[in-house]
Design an enzyme around this catalytic site. Sequence first.
Site, PDB file in Angstrom:
ATOM      1  N   ASP A  14       0.872  -1.170   0.000  1.00  0.00           N
ATOM      2  CA  ASP A  14       0.000   0.000   0.000  1.00  0.00           C
ATOM      3  C   ASP A  14       0.920   1.235   0.000  1.00  0.00           C
ATOM      4  O   ASP A  14       2.070   1.146   0.420  1.00  0.00           O
ATOM      5  CB  ASP A  14      -0.864  -0.032   1.267  1.00  0.00           C
TER       6      ASP A  14
HETATM    7 MG   LIG Z   1      -2.927   3.244   3.442  1.00  0.00          MG
END
Ligand SMILES: [Mg+2]
Length: 235
Positions: free
Chosen positions: A10
Site C-alpha cells: 500500500d
Molecule cells: Mg494506506
Amino acid sequence: MKSYKTLLFDLDDTLLDFKAAEQEALKSLFSAQGMSLTDKVAARYRLLNKDLWQSFEEGKITKEEVIHTRFARLFAEYEKEVDGREMDDDYRKHLERGVQFVAGARELVSSLHGRFSLYIVTNGIARTQLKRLHDSGLYPLFDGIFISEELKAQKPMNAFFKAVFAEIPSFTPAGTLIIGDSFNADIRGGQAAGIDTCWFNRHNLPRPGDIQPTYEVRELQELQRLLQDKPGKQN
Ligand SMILES: [Mg+2]
C-alpha cells in the site's frame, strides 16, 4: 516468516506519510480562502473525507462524488460557498508536492529491491499517486504500480485484487504478501483475495476481532528484519 516472491505495498500511510502531505495541502487551501486551518477544522475535514471514501469503498457513491463534493461540504459548514471541483484541483496540486516518507520506508524498499518482485497497490487518483511516486524516488524501485482509478475497482474489492493478480507475471497466491495500514482495504481485502497479509499498525489500533492478519508490525523496520534472511524471488 514464510518465503514470499511478490510483495504488494500500500502507498498512503504505509510508505509515504499521507497525513503530513494532507495537512500541508489543507493549510494552503485555507489560506487561499483567507482562513486559517485550525486543528478542529482539519479534524472535521478528515472525518468528512473518511466517511465519503468509506461510502466509495462500499460502492455506494462514485469517486467523482467524493472528490467533487468534499470541499464544498466542508466549506459550507463554515458558511463559505466554494466550487468543490475547482477546490479539489487546487488541493491535489498541493498534495502532489507532498512526498514525506513514513519512518524506515525508503530503507525498507531499497533493501527489498532486487530480492523481491515489488508492486504498489493503492486506492487513489492516478495523476497524484504517480507524481508522488516519481518525486519520492520510489517509482523505479517497483516492478509495477496498481492504482484503483486505473483498475476501475478499489481495495478491498475482489475485482481490484483479481485485476492486479492477472497482471503479475507467474503470480501465485502462496508466494504473495500484502503490506498495508488499512485493516479494511489491505488486510480484509488481501485475505478475501487469498493472499497472506501484514498489517502495519503504526498507531497501535485495536485489532478487529473477526479476522487475523498473517503478521502485524508496529514499525517498518520490524518487517525489514522479518524479510532480511528470506531468499525472495530466487526461490
Ligand atoms: Mg494506506
